[in-house]
Each structure stands twice: as C-alpha cells, then as structure tokens.
Design an enzyme around this catalytic site. Structure first.
Site, PDB file in Angstrom:
ATOM      1  N   TRP A  86      -3.913   9.265  -1.765  1.00  0.00           N
ATOM      2  CA  TRP A  86      -3.224  10.450  -1.239  1.00  0.00           C
ATOM      3  C   TRP A  86      -3.485  11.645  -2.146  1.00  0.00           C
ATOM      4  O   TRP A  86      -2.587  12.154  -2.813  1.00  0.00           O
ATOM      5  CB  TRP A  86      -1.732  10.174  -1.099  1.00  0.00           C
ATOM      6  N   HIS A 101       0.840  -1.184   0.000  1.00  0.00           N
ATOM      7  CA  HIS A 101       0.000   0.000   0.000  1.00  0.00           C
ATOM      8  C   HIS A 101       0.886   1.249   0.000  1.00  0.00           C
ATOM      9  O   HIS A 101       1.978   1.250   0.557  1.00  0.00           O
ATOM     10  CB  HIS A 101      -0.914   0.034   1.228  1.00  0.00           C
ATOM     11  N   THR A 102       0.382   2.305  -0.619  1.00  0.00           N
ATOM     12  CA  THR A 102       1.119   3.563  -0.623  1.00  0.00           C
ATOM     13  C   THR A 102       1.140   4.146   0.787  1.00  0.00           C
ATOM     14  O   THR A 102       0.098   4.384   1.382  1.00  0.00           O
ATOM     15  CB  THR A 102       0.454   4.565  -1.583  1.00  0.00           C
ATOM     16  N   GLN A 103       2.337   4.340   1.307  1.00  0.00           N
ATOM     17  CA  GLN A 103       2.482   4.912   2.640  1.00  0.00           C
ATOM     18  C   GLN A 103       2.813   6.392   2.604  1.00  0.00           C
ATOM     19  O   GLN A 103       2.574   7.105   3.571  1.00  0.00           O
ATOM     20  CB  GLN A 103       3.576   4.157   3.404  1.00  0.00           C
TER      21      GLN A 103
END
Length: 260
Positions: free
Chosen positions: A139, A32-34
C-alpha cells in the site's frame, strides 16, 4: 458435554477420541494488509535542468493521530537514485529492506552496468504489480528520481496497482491536488525543465511543503529534502519550515453561513 468456547464445533472426545492438535497452525492464519494503518502523506518532486529535487515530511500518522514525528520517507539507492514513499509505513519498511538487499547485490556484481533511476523504477513497478496480482498489494505510492542512461533528469511514479507514469513534476497524496499546481507553473512540460535552476527548484519545493503544512492535517513542519544530480545525492532529513504566516486563518470562519 464440554461447553467451553474453545471446544465449540469440535467432535466429542468420548465418541471420536482425543482431538489431534498437531494439525493446528500455532502461528495463526496467514494475514494480508487490507488497509493501511500507519501512513505517511505527500511526497513532492520536481525536475530542474541538472537533476531532481524531492521532499517529504517526517510524520507517520496512526489514523488521525500524528503519532510518529521522525519517520524518514526518502531513501537513496546506490548513491544515484532517490525513492520517496507515500502510504503505509510498514510496507515502506519492507521495500526499504528489499532495496538494501538489491543495492548490496548490485555492489558485488562485477559489471559495467548498474541500475539507474529508470531501471529502478521499472523494477519497483513490476514488484508492485506482482504483489497486486497476488491480492496482497504493497500500500504505497512511490516516486523514483535520478538520472537515466543518458544522464538526463528522470522522475516517475508507481502506485500499489503497478500503474506508472512520468512528468516534470509529481506528487503523491494530498500534494497531487495542492502542490502540483504550484510546480506546474514552473515546469508545465519537459521543455521548461531546461530553464529551471537548482535553487529555483528547491525554493518551489519548499513553498509546496509550506502550503501542504497549512492545508493538510496529516503533515508536519519538519521534512526531508533531497537533491540528485550527476555529482551525487544531497540529503537533509531535518529541514524546518521557515517564514510561516497564518494571517489567512482570520478569514476562515468555519462551516455554514457566516456573519463577518
């Protein structure tokens, strides 16, 4: 004993038999994009008496590097709404594909009702909240502009947490600090929107983009400008800043105590 790093932590083949690699995931773990990597900066938008004006520069930054200089961050939806994207570019591309599919579905439906700007904003805010609740947020900070069900100008925002709000003028990123004071001079409240013409709104947005280029290190002098009214959408993706003046730079002397 096998001392190769890829064998560390594995049972010994001579004791337990050959390792069954079929249990391994060949495509790697789910990730997952952190934190955003390639990002776009401010999106600014302002209502006027007949519609909404929106602008965003065409730069996508790789960290501090001005890497991609032709990234369009304003999308149209069903020829009646605008979506401006701030934040991660890869998540923007995901949302763009999602909106394209949604637009096709809407076009095929034989219904007198279609998604107006208010409905689109609510849909996107629910999508953002859903992804946030899965601990896999998109995001992005979105601005949605268009006309509501009554034909009145509509402008609202949604962020990666699904938080929503509306105002006569909105901005994301650095623009929320530098561009908002300029726009609020002309549209401090909803009542003031009726006194602002399209040309006045366009001039204010152009001035905001110029101020952002002066002060925001992640901005660019080429930008996209979109206008949505009851007559449809006008989108220009190759606008350039005009009449730049860097005279104020002479007064900037750096950090610390200065002797002028």
């Amino acid at each position: 004993m096998d001392h190769r790093p890829q064998a560390w932590g594995r049972p010994r083949d001579d004791v337990y038999g050959a390792y069954d690699a079929s249990y391994m995931q060949h495509n790697g773990p789910t990730q997952h994009t952190q934190s955003p990597v390639v990002t776009g900066t401010s999106v600014v938008a302002m209502k006027f008496k007949d519609g909404v004006v929106m602008a965003a520069d065409n730069l996508a930054s790789y960290g501090s590097l001005a890497r991609f200089t032709d990234v369009k961050r304003i999308r149209t939806f069903a020829d009646s709404s605008l979506v401006g994207f701030g934040g991660d570019v890869s998540d923007m591309q995901y949302l763009d594909r999602h909106l394209t599919e949604l637009s096709i579905d809407e076009a095929y439906q034989q219904s007198a009702h279609s998604l107006n700007a208010r409905s689109l904003h609510k849909y996107l805010s629910k999508l953002l909240y859903h992804r946030r609740s899965k601990f896999d947020p998109l995001w992005n900070h979105l601005l949605v502009a268009g006309l509501d069900e009554e034909g009145a100008p509509f402008l609202a925002a949604a962020d990666l947490l699904g938080t929503t709000f509306t105002s006569p003028s909105l901005a994301t990123g650095y623009g929320s600090m530098l561009a908002q004071p300029i726009m609020r001079k002309y549209v401090p409240d909803e009542a003031a929107v009726a006194n602002v013409t399209q040309q006045q709104a366009v001039d204010v947005i152009r001035e905001c983009m110029k101020v952002l280029f002066y002060r925001d290190a992640r901005s660019l002098d080429s930008y996209s400008l979109a206008i949505v009214t009851k007559d449809g959408i006008t989108l220009s993706e190759s606008e350039k800043l005009e009449n730049q003046s860097w005279a104020f730079a002479d007064r900037i002397k750096g950090y610390g105590t200065q002797t002028v």
